[in-house]
Design an enzyme around this catalytic site. Structure first.
Site, PDB file in Angstrom:
ATOM      1  N   TYR A  51      34.834  54.755  34.754  1.00 48.20           N
ATOM      2  CA  TYR A  51      35.835  53.749  35.139  1.00 48.20           C
ATOM      3  C   TYR A  51      36.769  54.295  36.236  1.00 48.20           C
ATOM      4  CZ  TYR A  51      34.365  51.607  30.687  1.00 48.20           C
ATOM      5  OH  TYR A  51      33.636  51.074  29.652  1.00 48.20           O
ATOM      6  N   LEU A 191      35.158  38.788  25.394  1.00 53.11           N
ATOM      7  CA  LEU A 191      35.482  37.411  25.800  1.00 53.11           C
ATOM      8  C   LEU A 191      34.325  36.768  26.565  1.00 53.11           C
ATOM      9  CD1 LEU A 191      39.203  38.017  26.881  1.00 53.11           C
ATOM     10  CD2 LEU A 191      38.339  37.138  24.695  1.00 53.11           C
ATOM     11  N   ASN A 241      46.349  38.414  23.197  1.00 55.62           N
ATOM     12  CA  ASN A 241      45.175  38.943  22.503  1.00 55.62           C
ATOM     13  C   ASN A 241      45.536  39.714  21.233  1.00 55.62           C
ATOM     14  OD1 ASN A 241      43.828  37.826  24.624  1.00 55.62           O
ATOM     15  ND2 ASN A 241      43.355  39.764  25.654  1.00 55.62           N
TER      16      ASN A 241
HETATM   17  N1  LIG Z   1      30.256  50.562  26.780  1.00 56.15           N
HETATM   18  C1  LIG Z   1      29.962  49.768  27.798  1.00 56.15           C
HETATM   19  O1  LIG Z   1      28.870  49.851  28.391  1.00 56.15           O
HETATM   20  C2  LIG Z   1      30.969  48.765  28.241  1.00 56.15           C
HETATM   21  C3  LIG Z   1      30.600  47.743  29.137  1.00 56.15           C
HETATM   22  C4  LIG Z   1      31.568  46.820  29.511  1.00 56.15           C
HETATM   23  C5  LIG Z   1      32.841  46.909  28.991  1.00 56.15           C
HETATM   24  N2  LIG Z   1      33.184  47.929  28.138  1.00 56.15           N
HETATM   25  C6  LIG Z   1      34.551  48.063  27.570  1.00 56.15           C
HETATM   26  O2  LIG Z   1      34.939  46.810  27.010  1.00 56.15           O
HETATM   27  C7  LIG Z   1      36.181  46.404  27.589  1.00 56.15           C
HETATM   28  C8  LIG Z   1      36.297  44.886  27.607  1.00 56.15           C
HETATM   29  O3  LIG Z   1      35.240  44.304  28.315  1.00 56.15           O
HETATM   30  P1  LIG Z   1      35.441  43.642  29.763  1.00 56.15           P
HETATM   31  O4  LIG Z   1      36.512  44.353  30.455  1.00 56.15           O
HETATM   32  O5  LIG Z   1      34.105  43.586  30.382  1.00 56.15           O
HETATM   33  O6  LIG Z   1      35.752  42.120  29.471  1.00 56.15           O
HETATM   34  P2  LIG Z   1      36.689  41.217  28.545  1.00 56.15           P
HETATM   35  O7  LIG Z   1      37.652  42.034  27.802  1.00 56.15           O
HETATM   36  O8  LIG Z   1      35.743  40.376  27.754  1.00 56.15           O
HETATM   37  O9  LIG Z   1      37.404  40.286  29.615  1.00 56.15           O
HETATM   38  C9  LIG Z   1      38.339  40.762  30.524  1.00 56.15           C
HETATM   39  C10 LIG Z   1      38.765  39.625  31.419  1.00 56.15           C
HETATM   40  O10 LIG Z   1      39.309  38.580  30.614  1.00 56.15           O
HETATM   41  C11 LIG Z   1      40.601  38.270  31.064  1.00 56.15           C
HETATM   42  N3  LIG Z   1      41.446  37.975  29.889  1.00 56.15           N
HETATM   43  C12 LIG Z   1      41.942  38.860  29.004  1.00 56.15           C
HETATM   44  N4  LIG Z   1      42.652  38.227  28.065  1.00 56.15           N
HETATM   45  C13 LIG Z   1      42.622  36.915  28.377  1.00 56.15           C
HETATM   46  C14 LIG Z   1      43.198  35.774  27.793  1.00 56.15           C
HETATM   47  N5  LIG Z   1      43.936  35.865  26.687  1.00 56.15           N
HETATM   48  N6  LIG Z   1      42.949  34.568  28.356  1.00 56.15           N
HETATM   49  C15 LIG Z   1      42.188  34.465  29.475  1.00 56.15           C
HETATM   50  N7  LIG Z   1      41.618  35.520  30.086  1.00 56.15           N
HETATM   51  C16 LIG Z   1      41.840  36.744  29.532  1.00 56.15           C
HETATM   52  C17 LIG Z   1      41.129  39.484  31.790  1.00 56.15           C
HETATM   53  O11 LIG Z   1      42.087  39.064  32.736  1.00 56.15           O
HETATM   54  P3  LIG Z   1      43.357  39.940  33.241  1.00 56.15           P
HETATM   55  O12 LIG Z   1      42.846  41.337  33.485  1.00 56.15           O
HETATM   56  O13 LIG Z   1      43.768  39.218  34.480  1.00 56.15           O
HETATM   57  O14 LIG Z   1      44.439  39.941  32.198  1.00 56.15           O
HETATM   58  C18 LIG Z   1      39.840  39.999  32.412  1.00 56.15           C
HETATM   59  O15 LIG Z   1      39.547  39.310  33.596  1.00 56.15           O
HETATM   60  C19 LIG Z   1      36.131  47.052  28.980  1.00 56.15           C
HETATM   61  O16 LIG Z   1      37.377  47.074  29.616  1.00 56.15           O
HETATM   62  C20 LIG Z   1      35.588  48.412  28.637  1.00 56.15           C
HETATM   63  O17 LIG Z   1      36.614  49.236  28.094  1.00 56.15           O
HETATM   64  C21 LIG Z   1      32.250  48.850  27.758  1.00 56.15           C
END
Ligand SMILES: NC(=O)c1ccc[n+]([C@@H]2O[C@H](COP(=O)([O-])OP(=O)(O)OC[C@H]3O[C@@H](n4cnc5c(N)ncnc54)[C@H](OP(=O)(O)O)[C@@H]3O)[C@@H](O)[C@H]2O)c1
Length: 276
Positions: A51, A191, A241
């Protein structure tokens, strides 16, 4: 302040069921995002070498000013760092970048089956856990066959498997395999890029509970027993959240969300992902 439930891990430690992830958070704002998350009430921050914001994670932890032992910090060993010596160097480098003495959890980020190094990497994590560099060890994006291989080779079961789970990609088989071995499932991209937010199943639950689509989806994860790590750079999203422990979805709502599964991934398929 909201109290987040703790889930037991199979190694005697516990993990907050809800935390926040920092994938794609730009390095220059990571410290502020992490400090804001901790001030809002989060205690678990999910990071990774790839990251490219580990220094910011560490700075954010120090800015927030809580005792280190009140926090749960995760990192992951990237694909190009697999193998015993590289994995050891990677964990040392991540500790140095964050200026921390230990991790709560270190994961193998992807199995990368063609590299065929994940068993050796798992052995390195076992060694480092025994040396006190991390409290718990686990995996990410491992299917049941990958997990069977590391357990058969070492006798050590991962505490946690972090996999993609969201309403359109419910990953039911891997979740069941995790549960059978006493492995906590932690949901990434929980999400699901908001792709299910306008479904009747979600909007109906929003109308009944007065909650937002994101809150309903996160609550669904909590009731499934998943640990969950939504990313939010906006403080309003961080607060929203976290505010999911004062309501419950009923059985009909849980069933309606279960029916949204399309086996449609946002991310790569672990059987084929080998990127360095
Ligand atoms: N192990 C792996 O291979 C892997 C892969 C992917 C992700 N991950 C981990 O999982 C975490 C979460 O996954 P992700 O970052 O892909 O996606 P996510 O948490 O599903 O979604 C993040 C997005 O949703 C928005 N959001 C957050 N809260 C919201 C709400 N209450 N209402 C509307 N929109 C909202 C955020 O906007 P804002 O930022 O504008 O607030 C951001 O654009 C990652 O950060 C990472 O740590 C791990």
């Amino acid at each position: 302040m909201t109290t987040v439930p703790a889930l037991p891990l199979n190694d005697g430690h516990t993990i907050p069921q809800l935390g926040t992830g920092i994938w794609q958070v730009p390095a220059e704002i990571t410290a502020a995002v992490v400090a804001s998350a901790i001030e809002t009430g989060y205690r678990l921050i999910d990071g990774a070498f790839i990251y490219a914001n580990e220094a910011g994670l560490g700075d954010g932890v120090r800015q927030a000013g809580l005792p280190r032992d009140d926090l749960f910090i995760t990192t992951k060993v990237w694909n190009s760092d697999q193998g015993r010596d590289k994995a050891r160097a990677a964990v040392a480098r991540s500790l140095e970048a964050m200026q921390l003495d230990y991790f709560n959890l270190v994961l193998i980020h992807w199995p990368c089956p063609t590299k065929n190094l994940y068993v050796e990497t798992w052995q390195a994590l076992i060694e480092m856990q025994q040396e006190g560099l991390m409290r718990s060890i686990g995996v990410s994006n491992f299917n049941a066959d990958h997990i069977a291989r590391i357990v058969d080779a070492t006798g050590v079961t991962p505490a946690l498997n972090q996999i993609e789970v969201n309403p359109r990609m419910q990953n039911t088989e891997v979740r069941a395999a995790n549960a059978e071995r006493g492995i906590v499932t932690q949901a990434w991209t929980p999400l699901g890029e908001g792709k299910s937010f306008d479904e009747t199943a979600i909007l109906g639950a929003c109308a009944r509970t007065g909650k937002t689509p994101a809150q309903v989806v996160l609550r669904w994860h909590i009731q499934l027993g998943n640990a969950v790590i939504p990313r939010a750079t906006k403080q309003q999203h961080q607060a929203e959240n976290l505010d999911i422990f004062d309501f419950a979805l009923n059985d009909d709502e849980m069933a309606a969300i279960a029916a949204l599964d399309r086996n449609a991934r946002c991310g790569p398929d672990p059987r084929h992902f080998e990127e360095d």
